[in-house]
Design a protein around this motif. Structure first.
Motif, PDB file in Angstrom:
ATOM      1  N   GLU A   1       0.912  -1.099   0.277  1.00 42.73           N
ATOM      2  CA  GLU A   1      -0.082   0.045   0.051  1.00 42.73           C
ATOM      3  C   GLU A   1       0.922   1.208   0.081  1.00 42.73           C
ATOM      4  N   GLU A   2       1.842   1.352   0.983  1.00 42.65           N
ATOM      5  CA  GLU A   2       2.761   2.506   1.189  1.00 42.65           C
ATOM      6  C   GLU A   2       3.680   2.805   0.081  1.00 42.65           C
TER       7      GLU A   2
ATOM      8  N   THR B   1      -1.027   6.441   3.941  1.00 45.03           N
ATOM      9  CA  THR B   1      -2.013   6.553   3.042  1.00 45.03           C
ATOM     10  C   THR B   1      -3.556   6.620   3.684  1.00 45.03           C
ATOM     11  N   PRO B   2      -4.182   7.646   3.829  1.00 44.24           N
ATOM     12  CA  PRO B   2      -5.450   7.703   4.395  1.00 44.24           C
ATOM     13  C   PRO B   2      -6.433   6.694   3.898  1.00 44.24           C
ATOM     14  N   VAL B   3      -7.390   6.123   4.821  1.00 46.19           N
ATOM     15  CA  VAL B   3      -8.068   4.879   4.596  1.00 46.19           C
ATOM     16  C   VAL B   3      -8.925   5.315   3.283  1.00 46.19           C
ATOM     17  N   ASN B   4      -9.308   6.212   2.762  1.00 48.71           N
ATOM     18  CA  ASN B   4     -10.219   6.342   1.746  1.00 48.71           C
ATOM     19  C   ASN B   4      -9.534   6.126   0.469  1.00 48.71           C
ATOM     20  N   ASP B   5      -8.133   6.350   0.673  1.00 43.79           N
ATOM     21  CA  ASP B   5      -7.421   6.218  -0.803  1.00 43.79           C
ATOM     22  C   ASP B   5      -6.559   4.467  -0.739  1.00 43.79           C
ATOM     23  N   TRP B   6      -7.031   3.831   0.191  1.00 45.16           N
ATOM     24  CA  TRP B   6      -6.284   2.485  -0.042  1.00 45.16           C
ATOM     25  C   TRP B   6      -6.536   1.520  -1.093  1.00 45.16           C
ATOM     26  N   ARG B   7      -5.622   1.206  -1.634  1.00 47.47           N
ATOM     27  CA  ARG B   7      -5.815   0.435  -2.805  1.00 47.47           C
ATOM     28  C   ARG B   7      -5.825  -1.267  -2.441  1.00 47.47           C
ATOM     29  N   VAL B   8      -4.740  -1.462  -1.712  1.00 52.43           N
ATOM     30  CA  VAL B   8      -4.430  -2.709  -1.383  1.00 52.43           C
ATOM     31  C   VAL B   8      -4.972  -3.078  -0.059  1.00 52.43           C
ATOM     32  N   LEU B   9      -4.729  -2.269   0.895  1.00 53.91           N
ATOM     33  CA  LEU B   9      -5.331  -2.541   2.473  1.00 53.91           C
ATOM     34  C   LEU B   9      -6.981  -2.357   2.080  1.00 53.91           C
TER      35      LEU B   9
ATOM     36  N   ALA C   1     -10.726   0.259  11.545  1.00 59.72           N
ATOM     37  CA  ALA C   1     -10.782   0.099  10.245  1.00 59.72           C
ATOM     38  C   ALA C   1     -10.203  -1.328   9.642  1.00 59.72           C
ATOM     39  N   ILE C   2     -10.815  -1.904   8.988  1.00 62.34           N
ATOM     40  CA  ILE C   2     -10.540  -3.458   8.412  1.00 62.34           C
ATOM     41  C   ILE C   2      -9.556  -3.479   7.626  1.00 62.34           C
ATOM     42  N   LEU C   3      -8.315  -4.120   7.754  1.00 61.54           N
ATOM     43  CA  LEU C   3      -7.132  -4.247   6.928  1.00 61.54           C
ATOM     44  C   LEU C   3      -7.394  -5.136   5.928  1.00 61.54           C
ATOM     45  N   ASN C   4      -7.825  -6.364   6.448  1.00 67.96           N
ATOM     46  CA  ASN C   4      -8.047  -7.511   5.388  1.00 67.96           C
ATOM     47  C   ASN C   4      -9.274  -8.236   5.886  1.00 67.96           C
ATOM     48  N   PRO C   5     -10.304  -7.782   5.090  1.00 67.71           N
ATOM     49  CA  PRO C   5     -11.674  -8.575   5.584  1.00 67.71           C
ATOM     50  C   PRO C   5     -11.728 -10.141   5.494  1.00 67.71           C
ATOM     51  N   ALA C   6     -10.998 -10.621   4.283  1.00 69.59           N
ATOM     52  CA  ALA C   6     -10.884 -11.934   4.245  1.00 69.59           C
ATOM     53  C   ALA C   6     -10.267 -12.731   5.572  1.00 69.59           C
ATOM     54  N   ASN C   7      -9.334 -12.225   5.916  1.00 73.91           N
ATOM     55  CA  ASN C   7      -8.481 -12.657   6.960  1.00 73.91           C
ATOM     56  C   ASN C   7      -9.262 -12.506   8.203  1.00 73.91           C
ATOM     57  N   LEU C   8      -9.821 -11.181   8.529  1.00 75.60           N
ATOM     58  CA  LEU C   8     -10.588 -10.953   9.745  1.00 75.60           C
ATOM     59  C   LEU C   8     -11.587 -11.856   9.889  1.00 75.60           C
ATOM     60  N   ARG C   9     -12.398 -12.122   8.687  1.00 68.33           N
ATOM     61  CA  ARG C   9     -13.516 -13.181   8.799  1.00 68.33           C
ATOM     62  C   ARG C   9     -13.019 -14.429   9.426  1.00 68.33           C
ATOM     63  N   MET C  10     -11.878 -14.951   8.777  1.00 65.39           N
ATOM     64  CA  MET C  10     -11.447 -16.461   9.308  1.00 65.39           C
ATOM     65  C   MET C  10     -11.067 -16.478  10.673  1.00 65.39           C
TER      66      MET C  10
END
Lengths: 162, 705
Positions: free
Chosen positions: B105-106, B191-199, B604-613
């Motif tokens: 991301e950064e 990078t602010p959350v609104n501009d995240w492309r990877v996170l 703020a959720i960094l990786n929703p797939a991993n958070l779900r797991m």
């Protein structure tokens, strides 16, 4: 006391001279360098050590090497063909059915055997087939999704809920 | 202003970054002890970005700001690939992917251009233990800060480069960099959350292919030339001491090396089978002196009897405000109850394992631990070495759950390898892992509280014996509160666990809250909302109860043998609430979960797939502690130390459930590996209470049939 055993591992003929009561798991890992099958409990209770013996899933931690004599053994290393993943492997990776991943080889081989005999398993049949396989990360929901996907990929549309 | 925390912390971290030119053809300038050859093997030639202490040592705390040790965090290879260096480990919680995402991301590069080198004490900064849900709030910001600083620096260079077209790879090869790296970059903002492309996007484990093909080598899979397999003699019971033994009994067997030094007795052989035979021969000669030892039947009385006294070396921790007497006086309903939480075992799929190799007096150990630098220090101490003589490498490991903070297998393997003069692989058996690894502490709770006529808590007196202090403080409003924690003499070896004491504290507290609500004839959800101010906790309660379709008590027809329960909690900066519906088994009366809903919020959720797991895994793993898991021991011996006897959740135990992930992009991300588990058992116990009318006051939940 050692005995000579001949068997096939992942399509390759192998000869091992060893004690007849050594677990198949240890011969695979220590003598043949195939570490994909894992030790989890040593008593056939977690199935991390699952390999296919003539196509059937067995717990190699309690199966003695003598039980493999003259038979065909498939381990996780032998499931992909010419670099192409087996549909079950592909499905596990695609569905993210992996947390620590230690149980995954056993899960995949158990699933591969299930789909051979039941190409269109219901969720109930999947759960029954995999109930012996422990995942301490408790990633069971993703694993269930992966098995469903694998069944679809193999061409048998999932029969869905039972 | 909680919504600024992320940014402020990041800016603070950035101020301390001082990138240094690291010329790989020169000797290392700082304490980085890797040789050039080793580093080139790992990351290739290129640039190493070095950062100061408070970034590198984000988790360890202490006075590191300004002038801390310089440590290397980020490397840019001559082909432009970025390598992140971290002392964190991957045990299935998703840290490797999350840290790679943070760097991608950064650096504004694709995820597949990032590699993460983890937990190799020769190569990486010491990021402390992988514990306490700290990777997300501590290490992710450190990596983002380093990557953002590197990005700004390289961008500045790029702007100075002819034609503006230089890539990171070009820059990494550039001879102008030496001068540029002497300049400290200005504050590079994350990078602010609104501009995240990877996170913020769902990503599964990056090395999935290695896992599904069996190509990944877990610690127990590591093989070294000439390696032997080890086995170690264990006592027959807790507290037993070795009176005599003859290691020579094993040395007669072909290829077996046996050693005794003090209490350590073990052997190594060319196969595990050979090592077991050797150990059997040794064990047959061992004479043990045993001594009486507490049993699980008397555990809670034992804890109370051995509780620390005020004024002693481990004096009780007491916090109080207001007056309990006054509060109880204002109360219409006064209740008192005692709760029990047993020892449980983590039982990760991969038991403790280590491969140790001595080369010219230098020790290298590959091992599964959540504490790589701590294990290095233990090895330094055990073998009277200096830290430079020990390298600990943690390959991605088969599970931890807080159970691998120690280095027993590493020390044992190293001792055997030293004796044998060859590398030794030692993997604990499942029975060893059950018996001799440490347990989640057992706990006894005594609670007394009072509620006024309006259903408000007026007095709260909470006493915890032995379970630990995480999650000890009540999140409920209260003017008259006393919270006490007593250290006790534990009959078993105890240590960390996923969520550790928060699970026990929250179980006792949340079950007692339901008892209070019932006494006050209040609905459990309404009662909680009436006594809670924390909006984040209220929000997850509302989210879970909405998804579950919670109906206030008394407004729906009761079905016999069916009950519904709710519980919530906050710990480590994240918030959880759960609802459960249970049905009592017609024969045994034991609850079976019919439906389960959890809402979880960790900023703020960094990786929703991993958070779900992580959330789903916590729910299902938590079912074990809620319904089946308890260590049974008698006179120093474990009675259920195997997967056949100790029931952990299996496929068939997974109930229909839903996990609601509440995203708060305005808040700093908190860790998520632990907190979800603390709401599982109380939600189920409260559902059983609803079904039976009798409170369930112990884990695992037992109802009177």
């Amino acid at each position: 006391m050692t005995t000579t055993f001949r068997f096939t591992v992942n399509g390759k003929a192998r000869t091992v001279k060893t004690e007849a009561d050594r677990p198949l798991l240890e011969v695979l890992r220590e003598d043949l360098g195939l570490t994909g099958a894992k030790y989890g409990c040593g008593e056939g209770q977690c199935r991390s050590c699952t390999v296919l013996l003539d196509g059937k899933p067995v717990t190699s931690c309690v199966a003695p090497i003598s039980a493999a004599a003259g038979k065909k053994v498939v381990t996780i290393e032998g499931l992909a063909k010419d670099g192409a993943l087996h549909p079950v492997q592909e499905a596990f990776a695609a569905e993210g059915a992996i947390q620590c991943g230690y149980c995954v080889p056993g899960m995949i081989l158990t699933t591969a055997a299930l789909l051979e005999r039941t190409p269109r398993p219901t969720d109930g049949q999947i759960v029954d087939a995999l109930n012996g396989n422990l995942c301490r990360c408790c990633g069971y929901p993703r694993i269930l999704a992966a098995v469903r996907r694998a069944a679809e990929m193999r061409g048998g549309a999932n029969a869905g809920q039972d | 202003m909680p919504d600024k925390i992320d940014l402020l912390e990041t800016v603070e971290l950035l101020e301390t970054i001082a990138p240094e030119r690291y010329e790989l053809r020169e000797p290392p300038a700082y304490e980085f002890t890797l040789s050039r050859r080793e580093f080139v093997e790992v990351a290739g030639a290129g640039l190493l970005i070095t950062v100061t202490g408070s970034v590198a040592r984000a988790q360890r705390g202490g006075p590191s700001r300004g002038g801390g040790t310089l440590e290397s965090r980020l490397h840019i290879a001559e082909d432009g690939a970025v390598t992140i260096l971290t002392g964190k480990v991957e045990v299935g919680q998703g840290s490797r992917t999350e840290l790679a995402m943070a760097a991608a991301e950064e650096m504004r590069i694709p995820l597949d251009r990032v590699r993460v080198v983890m937990a190799d004490t020769d190569l990486v900064p010491n990021d402390g233990l992988t514990a306490g849900s700290r990777t997300t709030p501590s290490t992710v910001p450190a990596v983002r800060a380093a990557a953002a600083a590197a990005r700004e620096l390289l961008n500045a260079l790029r702007q100075g480069a002819k034609g503006n077209a230089a890539t990171y790879a070009d820059l990494a090869r550039s001879s102008e960099l030496a001068a540029a790296y002497k300049q400290t970059p200005g504050g590079a903002a994350a990078t602010p959350v609104n501009d995240w492309r990877v996170l913020g996007k769902p990503r599964y484990r990056l090395d999935g292919r290695e896992i599904v093909t069996g190509a990944h080598h877990f610690p127990s899979d590591v093989r070294r030339p000439g390696m032997l397999y080890g086995s170690v003699l264990r006592a027959p019971s807790y507290g037993a001491t070795l009176a005599g033994v003859d290691p020579g009994a094993a040395a007669k067997l072909p290829g077996v090396t046996a050693v005794r030094e003090g209490n350590f007795v073990g052997c190594a052989a060319p196969t595990s089978y050979g090592a077991r035979k050797g150990l059997e021969a040794i064990a047959a000669t061992a004479r043990w002196e045993t001594r009486p030892h507490p049993s699980s039947a008397t555990l809670f009385a034992h804890l109370k009897e051995t509780a620390s006294k005020p004024g002693g070396t481990r004096a009780p921790r007491v916090q109080s405000k207001g007056s309990l007497e006054e509060g109880l006086g204002q109360s219409q309903y006064r209740l008192r109850a005692e709760y029990h939480v047993p020892f449980i075992q983590h039982a990760p799929m991969e038991p403790r394992a280590a491969v140790a190799e001595w080369t010219d007096g230098r020790l290298t150990v590959w091992t599964g631990t959540q504490n790589p630098f701590g294990v290095r220090d233990q090895l330094v101490q055990a073998f009277h070495l200096t830290p430079e003589k020990v390298r600990v490498i943690v390959p991605d490991t088969g599970g931890g759950f807080g159970g691998k903070h120690t280095g027993e297998a590493a020390i044992e393997a190293a001792r055997l390898a030293k004796e044998a003069g060859r590398p030794v692989s030692l993997r604990w058996t499942r029975a060893e892992e059950f018996t001799w690894a440490y347990f989640r502490p057992a706990g006894l709770f005594e609670i007394e509280a009072g509620v006024d006529a309006k259903g408000l808590i007026r007095a709260w007196d909470f006493t915890n014996y032995n379970a630990g202090t995480a999650g000890l403080e009540s999140p409920y409003r209260g003017a008259n509160v006393r919270t006490r924690f007593y250290y006790c003499e534990s009959p078993l070896r105890e240590g960390s666990y996923r969520g550790i004491a928060a699970t026990a504290n929250n179980f006792a507290r949340e079950c007692f809250i339901d008892e209070l609500a019932r006494a006050a004839s209040a609905d459990p959800l309404e009662f909680r909302l009436a006594n809670l101010d924390d909006s984040r906790l209220r929000d997850v309660l509302l989210a879970a109860s909405k998804q579950f379709n919670w109906r206030p008590r008394g407004t729906t027809d009761r079905r016999p043998g069916v009950g519904r329960g709710i519980a919530c909690g906050t710990e480590k900066g994240s918030y959880v609430a759960a609802c459960a519906e249970v049905e009592l088994d017609g024969k045994t009366g034991q609850p079976r979960v019919r439906e389960f809903v959890m809402a979880f919020e960790c900023g703020a959720i960094l990786n929703p797939a991993n958070l779900r797991m992580q959330v789903e895994g916590s729910i299902i793993q938590g079912l074990g502690g809620a319904l089946t898991e308890a260590i049974d021991f008698d006179n120093g011996q474990l009675k259920n130390g195997s997967f056949a006897k100790y029931r952990v959740p299996r496929f068939r135990d997974v109930p229909p459930f839903e996990a609601v992930l509440v995203n708060r992009p305005d808040l700093a991300p908190a860790g998520a590996g632990e907190t979800p588990i603390i709401a599982v058992a109380p939600a189920i116990a409260n559902a059983a209470f609803d079904a039976t009318g009798e409170p369930s006051r112990s884990m695992p939940v037992r109802t009177k049939a």
